[in-house]
Design an enzyme around this catalytic site. Structure first.
Site, PDB file in Angstrom:
ATOM      1  N   ASN A  30      45.886  36.370  44.872  1.00 51.53           N
ATOM      2  CA  ASN A  30      46.662  37.540  44.410  1.00 51.53           C
ATOM      3  C   ASN A  30      48.055  37.440  43.982  1.00 51.53           C
ATOM      4  O   ASN A  30      48.621  36.479  44.576  1.00 51.53           O
ATOM      5  CB  ASN A  30      46.693  38.649  45.553  1.00 51.53           C
ATOM      6  CG  ASN A  30      45.292  38.937  45.984  1.00 51.53           C
ATOM      7  OD1 ASN A  30      44.175  38.521  45.204  1.00 51.53           O
ATOM      8  ND2 ASN A  30      45.002  39.485  47.223  1.00 51.53           N
ATOM      9  N   VAL A  31      48.459  38.209  43.103  1.00 55.31           N
ATOM     10  CA  VAL A  31      49.812  38.021  42.374  1.00 55.31           C
ATOM     11  C   VAL A  31      50.651  38.994  42.773  1.00 55.31           C
ATOM     12  O   VAL A  31      51.693  39.374  42.257  1.00 55.31           O
ATOM     13  CB  VAL A  31      49.813  37.597  40.933  1.00 55.31           C
ATOM     14  CG1 VAL A  31      49.107  36.275  40.479  1.00 55.31           C
ATOM     15  CG2 VAL A  31      49.149  39.040  40.149  1.00 55.31           C
ATOM     16  N   ASP A  32      50.222  39.993  43.811  1.00 52.59           N
ATOM     17  CA  ASP A  32      50.722  41.304  44.096  1.00 52.59           C
ATOM     18  C   ASP A  32      52.008  41.045  44.922  1.00 52.59           C
ATOM     19  O   ASP A  32      52.657  42.120  45.398  1.00 52.59           O
ATOM     20  CB  ASP A  32      49.736  42.340  44.286  1.00 52.59           C
ATOM     21  CG  ASP A  32      48.914  41.913  45.659  1.00 52.59           C
ATOM     22  OD1 ASP A  32      47.752  42.116  45.596  1.00 52.59           O
ATOM     23  OD2 ASP A  32      49.482  41.186  46.489  1.00 52.59           O
ATOM     24  N   HIS A  57      47.799  31.602  42.126  1.00 55.63           N
ATOM     25  CA  HIS A  57      48.062  32.070  41.009  1.00 55.63           C
ATOM     26  C   HIS A  57      49.491  32.854  40.608  1.00 55.63           C
ATOM     27  O   HIS A  57      49.457  33.444  39.408  1.00 55.63           O
ATOM     28  CB  HIS A  57      47.044  33.225  40.510  1.00 55.63           C
ATOM     29  CG  HIS A  57      45.633  32.611  40.766  1.00 55.63           C
ATOM     30  ND1 HIS A  57      44.353  33.128  41.116  1.00 55.63           N
ATOM     31  CD2 HIS A  57      45.115  31.067  40.636  1.00 55.63           C
ATOM     32  CE1 HIS A  57      43.199  32.532  40.970  1.00 55.63           C
ATOM     33  NE2 HIS A  57      43.986  31.255  41.171  1.00 55.63           N
ATOM     34  N   CYS A  90      61.533  27.076  28.747  1.00 56.94           N
ATOM     35  CA  CYS A  90      62.478  26.308  29.667  1.00 56.94           C
ATOM     36  C   CYS A  90      62.330  26.675  31.073  1.00 56.94           C
ATOM     37  O   CYS A  90      62.604  26.062  31.975  1.00 56.94           O
ATOM     38  CB  CYS A  90      64.080  26.529  29.369  1.00 56.94           C
ATOM     39  SG  CYS A  90      64.849  27.883  29.913  1.00 56.94           S
ATOM     40  N   GLY A 117      37.657  38.837  50.520  1.00 54.19           N
ATOM     41  CA  GLY A 117      37.676  39.949  49.252  1.00 54.19           C
ATOM     42  C   GLY A 117      37.854  38.981  47.957  1.00 54.19           C
ATOM     43  O   GLY A 117      38.836  39.370  47.195  1.00 54.19           O
ATOM     44  N   SER A 125      35.211  37.349  44.914  1.00 58.56           N
ATOM     45  CA  SER A 125      34.132  36.961  44.282  1.00 58.56           C
ATOM     46  C   SER A 125      33.685  35.718  44.285  1.00 58.56           C
ATOM     47  O   SER A 125      32.524  35.091  44.095  1.00 58.56           O
ATOM     48  CB  SER A 125      33.903  37.815  42.662  1.00 58.56           C
ATOM     49  OG  SER A 125      34.906  36.962  41.902  1.00 58.56           O
ATOM     50  N   GLU A 171      30.622  42.706  49.005  1.00 60.89           N
ATOM     51  CA  GLU A 171      29.278  42.374  48.448  1.00 60.89           C
ATOM     52  C   GLU A 171      28.922  41.045  48.594  1.00 60.89           C
ATOM     53  O   GLU A 171      29.774  39.948  48.733  1.00 60.89           O
ATOM     54  CB  GLU A 171      29.320  42.896  47.132  1.00 60.89           C
ATOM     55  CG  GLU A 171      30.158  42.475  46.161  1.00 60.89           C
ATOM     56  CD  GLU A 171      30.436  43.201  44.753  1.00 60.89           C
ATOM     57  OE1 GLU A 171      29.252  43.962  44.556  1.00 60.89           O
ATOM     58  OE2 GLU A 171      31.215  42.701  44.170  1.00 60.89           O
TER      59      GLU A 171
HETATM   60  N1  APR Z   1      37.235  44.542  51.174  1.00 59.37           N
HETATM   61  C1  APR Z   1      36.318  43.398  50.931  1.00 59.37           C
HETATM   62  N2  APR Z   1      35.897  42.959  49.831  1.00 59.37           N
HETATM   63  C2  APR Z   1      36.189  43.565  48.652  1.00 59.37           C
HETATM   64  C3  APR Z   1      36.763  45.031  48.893  1.00 59.37           C
HETATM   65  C4  APR Z   1      37.224  45.435  50.091  1.00 59.37           C
HETATM   66  N3  APR Z   1      37.913  46.604  50.319  1.00 59.37           N
HETATM   67  N4  APR Z   1      36.884  45.741  47.479  1.00 59.37           N
HETATM   68  C5  APR Z   1      36.084  44.662  46.719  1.00 59.37           C
HETATM   69  N5  APR Z   1      35.891  43.629  47.487  1.00 59.37           N
HETATM   70  C6  APR Z   1      35.300  42.422  47.016  1.00 59.37           C
HETATM   71  C7  APR Z   1      34.484  42.615  45.688  1.00 59.37           C
HETATM   72  O1  APR Z   1      32.993  42.904  46.239  1.00 59.37           O
HETATM   73  C8  APR Z   1      34.595  41.383  44.873  1.00 59.37           C
HETATM   74  O2  APR Z   1      33.352  40.244  45.381  1.00 59.37           O
HETATM   75  O3  APR Z   1      36.353  41.650  46.373  1.00 59.37           O
HETATM   76  C9  APR Z   1      35.847  40.900  45.147  1.00 59.37           C
HETATM   77  C10 APR Z   1      36.869  40.791  44.400  1.00 59.37           C
HETATM   78  O4  APR Z   1      36.369  39.719  43.372  1.00 59.37           O
HETATM   79  P1  APR Z   1      37.415  39.688  41.812  1.00 59.37           P
HETATM   80  O5  APR Z   1      37.859  41.081  41.378  1.00 59.37           O
HETATM   81  O6  APR Z   1      36.563  38.809  41.319  1.00 59.37           O
HETATM   82  O7  APR Z   1      38.742  39.017  42.202  1.00 59.37           O
HETATM   83  P2  APR Z   1      39.200  37.670  42.703  1.00 59.37           P
HETATM   84  O8  APR Z   1      37.962  36.997  43.352  1.00 59.37           O
HETATM   85  O9  APR Z   1      40.426  37.734  43.477  1.00 59.37           O
HETATM   86  O10 APR Z   1      39.441  37.009  41.241  1.00 59.37           O
HETATM   87  C11 APR Z   1      39.883  35.815  41.268  1.00 59.37           C
HETATM   88  O11 APR Z   1      40.370  35.955  38.773  1.00 59.37           O
HETATM   89  O12 APR Z   1      40.803  37.236  37.118  1.00 59.37           O
HETATM   90  C12 APR Z   1      41.476  36.127  37.879  1.00 59.37           C
HETATM   91  O13 APR Z   1      43.423  35.464  38.613  1.00 59.37           O
HETATM   92  C13 APR Z   1      42.555  36.577  38.630  1.00 59.37           C
HETATM   93  O14 APR Z   1      43.176  35.890  40.887  1.00 59.37           O
HETATM   94  C14 APR Z   1      41.842  36.562  39.962  1.00 59.37           C
HETATM   95  C15 APR Z   1      40.703  35.432  40.161  1.00 59.37           C
END
Ligand code: APR
Length: 245
Positions: free
Chosen positions: A102-104, A119, A130, A187, A189, A215
């Site tokens: 996460n970048v937040d 990231h 630069c 959290g 994918s 999921e």
């Molecule tokens: N609690 C737990 N899991 C959750 C929740 C929650 N409240 N809400 C969503 N999720 C799960 C979703 O089911 C999904 O599998 O979090 C996952 C989020 O996956 P992505 O949207 O693909 O995000 P992420 O895995 O962080 O993406 C990786 O991809 O786009 C680039 O640089 C970006 O850092 C990011 C990287």
């Protein structure tokens, strides 16, 4: 939520625990994930047009404005109980490392110090040429702000598709994954490399893999313990049951 007694004792005996987080951890704070079919950012926007070096070269203003919009969204939210539970882990586990995609910056805001940001961070801005970082930049709406040192265009200090991760952060993450006893994947994918390989690196070095996700993911079949649900609900409960009660 019920946690198996063997899982609870495993965590209590663990001296080195690593957690990898993704956008799902910030979802309950009100930030959109990337790949959710309905609400994900990539369901509405094209990463190739907004999150790559080519996109920035092609249309820097479009990319700058999109990250400025995301930066404002982040400013409007707070960490949720999942972030705070992870910050608590640092107090209970002798060696705890938190790796995030996460970048937040919400993990920082929740009190996590020794954070590995794979990231980058959307609150940081630097020169695309630069690399000079800057705290302030003009909010001229016509063009992308320029670097006061070399005149290059400013950009968010995040890793775009096709770019390498910051070497020091990646090396620290791989080292942590290879030497931990328990590896949490929370959290995410698990489809974006090299972050998605960290759990397997931990697994191959004998760590127990725990997945907390809303999921199933490609990691689910390989995980030793799987908790499907919201990290903002599961993590506080876990910390309470394992380390507080
Ligand atoms: N609690 C737990 N899991 C959750 C929740 C929650 N409240 N809400 C969503 N999720 C799960 C979703 O089911 C999904 O599998 O979090 C996952 C989020 O996956 P992505 O949207 O693909 O995000 P992420 O895995 O962080 O993406 C990786 O991809 O786009 C680039 O640089 C970006 O850092 C990011 C990287």
């Amino acid at each position: 939520m019920n946690f198996a007694p063997e899982f609870i004792s495993l965590l209590r005996e663990t001296s080195k625990l690593v957690a990898l987080t993704g956008a799902g951890v910030s979802q309950e704070s009100g930030l959109r994930t990337f790949r959710d079919a309905q609400t994900g950012l990539w369901a509405q926007y094209k990463p190739a047009e907004l999150a790559s070096t080519e996109a920035f070269r092609r249309d820097p203003k479009l990319v700058w404005d999109w990250y400025a919009w995301r930066r404002e969204a982040v400013k409007g939210v707070r960490p949720n109980p999942g972030h705070y539970a992870l910050a608590q882990l640092a107090k209970h586990v002798p060696e705890f490392r938190l790796i995030t995609q996460n970048v937040d910056g919400l993990h920082h805001m929740a009190g996590n110090q020794r954070l590995i940001e794979l990231h980058g961070n959307i609150q940081r801005v630097r020169c695309a040429d630069c690399y000079t970082f800057t705290e302030t930049w003009g909010d001229d709406t016509e063009s992308v702000p320029q670097c006061s040192v070399c005149g290059g265009l400013l950009r968010p200090d995040v890793v775009w598709f096709g770019e390498s991760l910051p070497r020091d952060q990646l090396e620290a993450a791989v080292e942590a994954a290879r030497t931990c006893g328990v590896f949490f994947s929370i959290g995410t994918s698990g489809v974006v490399q090299p972050a998605a390989s960290l759990a397997l690196a931990a697994h191959n070095h004998g760590a127990v893999i725990v997945e907390i996700n809303a999921e199933p993911t490609p990691l689910t079949p390989k995980a030793d313990f799987v908790f499907q649900g919201k990290s903002g609900e599961i993590l506080p409960e876990l910390v309470k049951v394992v380390w507080v009660e």
